[in-house]
Design a protein around this motif. Structure first.
Motif, PDB file in Angstrom:
ATOM      1  N   HIS A   7      -5.942  -2.580  -7.816  1.00 15.25           N
ATOM      2  CA  HIS A   7      -5.071  -1.743  -6.516  1.00 15.25           C
ATOM      3  C   HIS A   7      -3.813  -2.586  -5.629  1.00 15.25           C
ATOM      4  CE1 HIS A   7      -9.023   0.037  -5.595  1.00 15.25           C
ATOM      5  NE2 HIS A   7      -9.569  -1.250  -6.450  1.00 15.25           N
ATOM      6  N   THR A   8      -2.957  -1.578  -5.178  1.00 11.99           N
ATOM      7  CA  THR A   8      -2.202  -1.532  -4.678  1.00 11.99           C
ATOM      8  C   THR A   8      -2.194  -1.767  -3.025  1.00 11.99           C
ATOM      9  OG1 THR A   8      -1.654   0.805  -3.829  1.00 11.99           O
ATOM     10  CG2 THR A   8      -0.932   0.358  -6.073  1.00 11.99           C
ATOM     11  N   PRO A   9      -1.289  -2.857  -2.712  1.00  4.82           N
ATOM     12  CA  PRO A   9      -1.330  -2.769  -0.766  1.00  4.82           C
ATOM     13  C   PRO A   9      -1.426  -1.805   0.145  1.00  4.82           C
ATOM     14  CG  PRO A   9       0.355  -4.389  -2.423  1.00  4.82           C
ATOM     15  CD  PRO A   9       0.213  -3.111  -3.420  1.00  4.82           C
ATOM     16  N   GLU A  10      -1.628  -2.279   0.810  1.00  2.23           N
ATOM     17  CA  GLU A  10      -1.640  -0.507   2.106  1.00  2.23           C
ATOM     18  C   GLU A  10       0.061  -0.011   2.222  1.00  2.23           C
ATOM     19  OE1 GLU A  10      -3.514  -1.150   5.762  1.00  2.23           O
ATOM     20  OE2 GLU A  10      -5.686  -1.788   4.817  1.00  2.23           O
ATOM     21  N   GLY A  11      -0.270   1.242   2.426  1.00  5.39           N
ATOM     22  CA  GLY A  11       1.622   1.778   2.658  1.00  5.39           C
ATOM     23  C   GLY A  11       2.028   1.671   1.121  1.00  5.39           C
ATOM     24  N   VAL A  12       1.157   1.711   0.133  1.00  2.32           N
ATOM     25  CA  VAL A  12       2.159   1.771  -1.843  1.00  2.32           C
ATOM     26  C   VAL A  12       1.541   2.705  -2.317  1.00  2.32           C
ATOM     27  CG1 VAL A  12       4.129  -0.040  -0.654  1.00  2.32           C
ATOM     28  CG2 VAL A  12       1.873  -0.604  -2.392  1.00  2.32           C
ATOM     29  N   ARG A  13       1.765   2.882  -3.122  1.00  3.86           N
ATOM     30  CA  ARG A  13       1.065   3.712  -4.287  1.00  3.86           C
ATOM     31  C   ARG A  13       1.984   3.764  -5.689  1.00  3.86           C
ATOM     32  NH1 ARG A  13       1.287   9.280  -5.266  1.00  3.86           N
ATOM     33  NH2 ARG A  13       2.641  10.235  -3.303  1.00  3.86           N
TER      34      ARG A  13
END
Length: 422
Positions: free
Chosen positions: A7-13
């Protein structure tokens, strides 16, 4: 733990596949337009000293920046926007240049925004800065460049909303009110609370014609005709000069044939402390955020040691793609690749064919065939990856050519195939 690592951190993809290909294609299209306007590329560091981006220079609030430290304990930040970085470069490398400087850029900006706002923390931008030209003609040319960039992206329906912060500044000077009252009025206009604005100014001491103008500030949105209305609401020279400049900009845009894309809004006061004249934002269907923002910022360069006027804009690629996707303006990814599949004993002729195809500017992938996979699996792989032609070596001299577009297959002699490709 392994699942967390995916998974990526919140706010990035992640951006991959057709979306990544499309994004790069958009960047190339915009970059091409910027070059047609004679902008020169500049690349600034992804992180710089904190003071480059403090609020006095129009950047993000401190708590919106990603901060870290170097070995000497200097505070560094990932750039929240490009303009201060470009201004620093101009002051350093173009200190003595007095004629126009045109610089363009593309890359990512980083903002640590609250996640409940739903805004991405990494945004891809493309834009430009025109320095050392304070003319209305420069304003119009930059707006024309914005419009050409949006057209190059595939958009056909969009509006560029322009304002002039000096008009409001002039009115406030004529009103003769304090800084606190001015800030309250500005905030009410920005949130479009015109009923609250009318009520607020009722009890303030100011000339009656200014009170009436502020009470009816919602009128100052529309076409060229609103400038005459706005002109009659003030006697301040700064405000009147702002209206005159907007007329000149609008007139110049009509020479380009682009006045149809322009809407005037004198209540556009975003970046009020940063911008010094014309401001603008671009909107299209399917996205709640502007796809482009910009304006004139004649005071920024002074903070880096060069007194020079400037105007620029930045296109938000992510918002632009959202709008294009909503309007179903998505280019089909080209099926323009070749795949060469070969058993290990035919590696040499396969490499020769691959080199020949690449010499002809054909994107070519070579795969040594595994005993674990049948030819049909490689053909399915080709279809998933937009391959137009598959070459499979049956022997050192015989090649099966599968045209995935025409759905045709034929066996050809390797020597004849090389001649055919030449």
């Amino acid at each position: 733990m392994k699942e967390t690592l995916l998974h990526t951190p919140e706010g990035v993809r992640d951006v991959y596949g057709d979306e990544c290909r499309w994004k790069n294609q958009l960047l190339q299209s915009i970059h091409h337009v910027l070059h047609l306007y004679s902008y020169h590329d500049i690349e600034t560091p992804s992180f710089e000293y904190f003071n480059i981006f403090n609020m006095e220079k129009g950047s993000a609030h401190s708590n919106e920046m990603y901060k870290f430290f170097d070995r000497e304990n200097n505070t560094l930040v990932l750039r929240p926007d490009f303009t201060p970085s470009v201004a620093r470069c101009v002051a350093k490398y173009y200190a003595d240049e007095e004629l126009p400087i045109r610089l363009c850029y593309q890359g990512k900006t980083f903002r640590n925004t609250p996640q409940h706002q739903g805004k991405p923390s990494i945004v891809t931008q493309a834009g430009c800065e025109l320095i050392n030209d304070d003319s209305s003609a420069a304003d119009a040319e930059v707006l024309s460049c914005v419009i050409d960039c949006l057209k190059a992206s595939g958009l056909t329906e969009f509006q560029i909303v322009i304002g002039e912060v000096d008009y409001f500044r002039g009115m406030m000077a004529e009103a003769g009110i304090g800084a606190e009252e001015e800030e309250e009025i500005r905030d009410l206009i920005q949130i479009r609370n015109f009923f609250g604005l009318s009520e607020y100014v009722t009890n303030l001491e100011m000339p009656e014609h200014i009170r009436e103008a502020l009470s009816g500030f919602d009128r100052f949105v529309g076409g060229l005709e609103i400038l005459e209305i706005a002109e009659g609401c003030t006697e301040d020279s700064r405000a009147l000069n702002a209206i005159d400049r907007l007329r000149k900009v609008y007139s110049a845009l009509s020479f380009y044939g682009y006045d149809k894309y322009i809407n005037i809004d004198l209540g556009m006061l975003n970046g009020y402390d940063y911008y010094t004249g014309i401001v603008f934002s671009g909107y299209t269907y399917g996205t709640g955020a502007p796809v482009v923002k910009g304006g004139r910022y004649n005071n920024l360069m002074q903070q880096f040691g060069k007194d020079a006027p400037a105007i620029g804009f930045a296109i938000d690629l992510d918002s632009l793609m959202t709008g294009l996707n909503h309007q179903q303006i998505i280019p089909k990814s080209p099926v323009d690749r070749a795949l060469v599949v070969y058993p290990v004993e035919f590696q040499e002729p396969a490499v020769v064919l691959g080199k020949q195809l690449r010499n002809e500017e054909i994107k070519t992938e070579l795969i040594r065939k595994s005993m674990r996979h049948a030819l049909t699996e490689y053909l399915s792989y080709a279809d998933r990856n937009r391959v137009s032609v598959v070459y499979y070596f049956l022997s050192e001299n015989r090649v099966l050519v599968s045209d995935r577009l025409k759905k045709e297959e034929k066996e050809v002699n390797f020597a004849d195939l090389l001649k055919e490709e030449q």
